[in-house]
Design a protein around this motif. Structure first.
Motif, mmCIF file in Angstrom:
data_model
loop_
_atom_site.group_PDB
_atom_site.id
_atom_site.type_symbol
_atom_site.label_atom_id
_atom_site.label_comp_id
_atom_site.label_asym_id
_atom_site.label_seq_id
_atom_site.Cartn_x
_atom_site.Cartn_y
_atom_site.Cartn_z
ATOM 1 N N MET A 147 -18.210 -48.809 48.325
ATOM 2 C CA MET A 147 -19.334 -48.191 49.038
ATOM 3 C C MET A 147 -18.985 -46.749 49.396
ATOM 4 S SD MET A 147 -21.151 -49.358 52.614
ATOM 5 C CE MET A 147 -21.697 -50.913 51.887
ATOM 6 N N SER A 148 -19.907 -45.831 49.172
ATOM 7 C CA SER A 148 -19.667 -44.431 49.465
ATOM 8 C C SER A 148 -19.693 -44.192 50.967
ATOM 9 C CB SER A 148 -20.738 -43.572 48.789
ATOM 10 O OG SER A 148 -20.639 -42.230 49.220
ATOM 11 N N ASP A 149 -18.843 -43.237 51.435
ATOM 12 C CA ASP A 149 -18.862 -42.868 52.846
ATOM 13 C C ASP A 149 -19.663 -41.586 53.080
ATOM 14 O OD1 ASP A 149 -17.161 -41.084 51.660
ATOM 15 O OD2 ASP A 149 -15.494 -41.387 53.055
ATOM 16 N N LEU A 150 -20.410 -41.128 52.064
ATOM 17 C CA LEU A 150 -21.253 -39.947 52.227
ATOM 18 C C LEU A 150 -22.432 -40.272 53.143
ATOM 19 C CD1 LEU A 150 -21.436 -38.659 48.525
ATOM 20 C CD2 LEU A 150 -19.930 -37.857 50.351
ATOM 21 N N VAL A 151 -22.710 -39.373 54.077
ATOM 22 C CA VAL A 151 -23.782 -39.631 55.030
ATOM 23 C C VAL A 151 -25.155 -39.224 54.482
ATOM 24 C CG1 VAL A 151 -22.230 -39.482 57.004
ATOM 25 C CG2 VAL A 151 -23.412 -37.416 56.204
ATOM 26 N N ILE A 152 -25.167 -38.429 53.424
ATOM 27 C CA ILE A 152 -26.388 -38.105 52.692
ATOM 28 C C ILE A 152 -26.051 -38.167 51.206
ATOM 29 C CG2 ILE A 152 -27.344 -36.613 54.518
ATOM 30 C CD1 ILE A 152 -26.483 -34.194 52.810
ATOM 31 N N PRO A 153 -27.042 -38.302 50.339
ATOM 32 C CA PRO A 153 -26.754 -38.316 48.898
ATOM 33 C C PRO A 153 -26.094 -37.013 48.448
ATOM 34 C CG PRO A 153 -28.973 -39.089 49.323
ATOM 35 C CD PRO A 153 -28.475 -38.537 50.620
ATOM 36 N N ALA A 154 -25.128 -37.101 47.555
ATOM 37 C CA ALA A 154 -24.456 -35.911 47.030
ATOM 38 C C ALA A 154 -25.436 -35.081 46.215
ATOM 39 C CB ALA A 154 -23.279 -36.322 46.161
ATOM 40 N N PRO A 155 -25.415 -33.752 46.359
ATOM 41 C CA PRO A 155 -26.324 -32.915 45.582
ATOM 42 C C PRO A 155 -25.994 -32.982 44.097
ATOM 43 C CG PRO A 155 -24.719 -31.560 46.761
ATOM 44 C CD PRO A 155 -24.551 -32.961 47.266
ATOM 45 N N THR A 156 -27.006 -32.804 43.284
ATOM 46 C CA THR A 156 -26.825 -32.793 41.837
ATOM 47 C C THR A 156 -26.136 -31.511 41.404
ATOM 48 O OG1 THR A 156 -28.821 -34.116 41.545
ATOM 49 C CG2 THR A 156 -28.017 -32.916 39.614
ATOM 50 N N LEU A 157 -25.175 -31.612 40.515
ATOM 51 C CA LEU A 157 -24.454 -30.444 40.026
ATOM 52 C C LEU A 157 -25.327 -29.694 39.024
ATOM 53 C CD1 LEU A 157 -21.671 -28.959 39.987
ATOM 54 C CD2 LEU A 157 -21.149 -30.333 37.948
ATOM 55 N N PRO A 158 -25.612 -28.417 39.285
ATOM 56 C CA PRO A 158 -26.400 -27.655 38.308
ATOM 57 C C PRO A 158 -25.619 -27.491 37.003
ATOM 58 C CG PRO A 158 -26.326 -26.542 40.450
ATOM 59 C CD PRO A 158 -25.299 -27.615 40.478
ATOM 60 N N THR A 159 -26.341 -27.496 35.883
ATOM 61 C CA THR A 159 -25.719 -27.283 34.576
ATOM 62 C C THR A 159 -26.581 -26.347 33.748
ATOM 63 O OG1 THR A 159 -26.813 -29.178 33.535
ATOM 64 C CG2 THR A 159 -24.680 -29.589 34.595
ATOM 65 N N VAL A 160 -25.958 -25.720 32.764
ATOM 66 C CA VAL A 160 -26.645 -24.833 31.830
ATOM 67 C C VAL A 160 -26.351 -25.335 30.422
ATOM 68 C CG1 VAL A 160 -26.820 -22.473 30.941
ATOM 69 C CG2 VAL A 160 -26.427 -22.862 33.386
ATOM 70 N N PRO A 161 -27.357 -25.424 29.541
ATOM 71 C CA PRO A 161 -27.085 -25.861 28.170
ATOM 72 C C PRO A 161 -26.215 -24.856 27.420
ATOM 73 C CG PRO A 161 -29.347 -25.106 28.379
ATOM 74 C CD PRO A 161 -28.791 -25.154 29.766
ATOM 75 N N THR A 162 -25.491 -25.340 26.445
ATOM 76 C CA THR A 162 -24.688 -24.479 25.581
ATOM 77 C C THR A 162 -25.240 -24.556 24.162
ATOM 78 O OG1 THR A 162 -23.098 -26.168 24.885
ATOM 79 C CG2 THR A 162 -22.670 -25.043 26.995
ATOM 80 N N THR A 163 -24.859 -23.605 23.348
ATOM 81 C CA THR A 163 -25.317 -23.610 21.961
ATOM 82 C C THR A 163 -24.594 -24.662 21.135
ATOM 83 O OG1 THR A 163 -23.725 -21.882 21.364
ATOM 84 C CG2 THR A 163 -25.932 -21.160 22.056
ATOM 85 N N THR A 164 -23.572 -25.303 21.710
ATOM 86 C CA THR A 164 -22.839 -26.343 20.992
ATOM 87 C C THR A 164 -23.435 -27.725 21.229
ATOM 88 O OG1 THR A 164 -21.293 -26.651 22.836
ATOM 89 C CG2 THR A 164 -20.699 -25.018 21.170
#
Length: 227
Positions: free
Chosen positions: A1-18
């Motif tokens: 069980m997670s001990d985070l008091v709120i949901p963890a934010p989503t990690l932003p990502t950028v597409p690559t040409t690969t």
């Protein structure tokens, strides 16, 4: 069980040409790195040490997505830039080693609430709300460093098809290698950091309904419509 008091934010990502995606940790920006742009902003373009400001990672707008016109401004302006994506971290990097820490390059837009920036400058205050607001960093796909020459290439920005900004990476006051090395003196760079390397002259106002197309020869492009 997670001990985070709120949901963890989503990690932003950028597409690559690969085909993969580049996770974004932080966004650093260097100011006034083209002499002509420094002059149009009323500053001496002599080779003073570069200075830096930041945007939050979640300010990224995906290539092709709409960008909402920000609140609390009457003067939103465009700045097209080469973006260096850091693949391996380090501090106090030597200039000759700096480019070896770059995973790849992309085209980005540093959208700016220019009226808020001007007021902050007048009062001697930070630029955070002028530069680091929501959806202030549209960024195109990241191309691997091996496929890009970051020292030369035409940099352009068109608004509704009309050319607004035009320059060349060779016109940078501080090269990408020098910028990355200098930044690493102030912070320990880490994988996932992005460095926006400054804009050429021709910055100007954009309005709702405008479509912005940024491109750098040999790097790629970015497009967004202000809504």
């Amino acid at each position: 069980m997670s001990d985070l008091v709120i949901p963890a934010p989503t990690l932003p990502t950028v597409p690559t040409t690969t085909g993969g995606r580049f996770p974004v940790r932080r966004i650093f920006c260097v100011g006034r790195n083209y002499a002509a742009h420094a002059r149009e902003m009323g500053h001496d373009p002599d080779r003073e040490p570069p200075f830096f400001f930041t945007k939050p990672a979640d300010a990224i707008v995906a290539d092709g997505a709409d960008t909402p016109y920000p609140s609390v401004t009457q003067r939103l302006e465009h700045e097209v830039e080469l973006v260096a994506a850091i693949g391996t971290g380090g501090s106090d990097l030597a200039q000759e080693d700096a480019l070896g820490h770059v995973w790849g390059y992309a085209v980005g837009l540093d959208l700016t609430r220019r009226d808020l920036q001007a007021e902050a400058k007048r009062l001697g205050r930070p630029w955070d709300t002028a530069k680091g607001f929501d959806a202030s960093a549209p960024i195109g796909a990241i191309a691997p460093a091996a496929e890009v020459d970051p020292t030369s290439g035409t940099v352009e920005l068109r608004v509704n098809g009309d050319l607004r900004q035009s320059g060349d990476l060779a016109d940078q006051i501080w090269s990408v290698a020098e910028t990355v090395a200098e930044l690493s003196r102030f912070v320990t760079l880490a994988p996932g950091d992005l460095v926006m390397t400054g804009t050429p002259e021709g910055v100007g106002v954009v309005r709702r309904g405008d479509t912005l197309d940024g491109a750098i020869t040999g790097v790629g492009s970015v497009r967004t419509t202000i809504v």
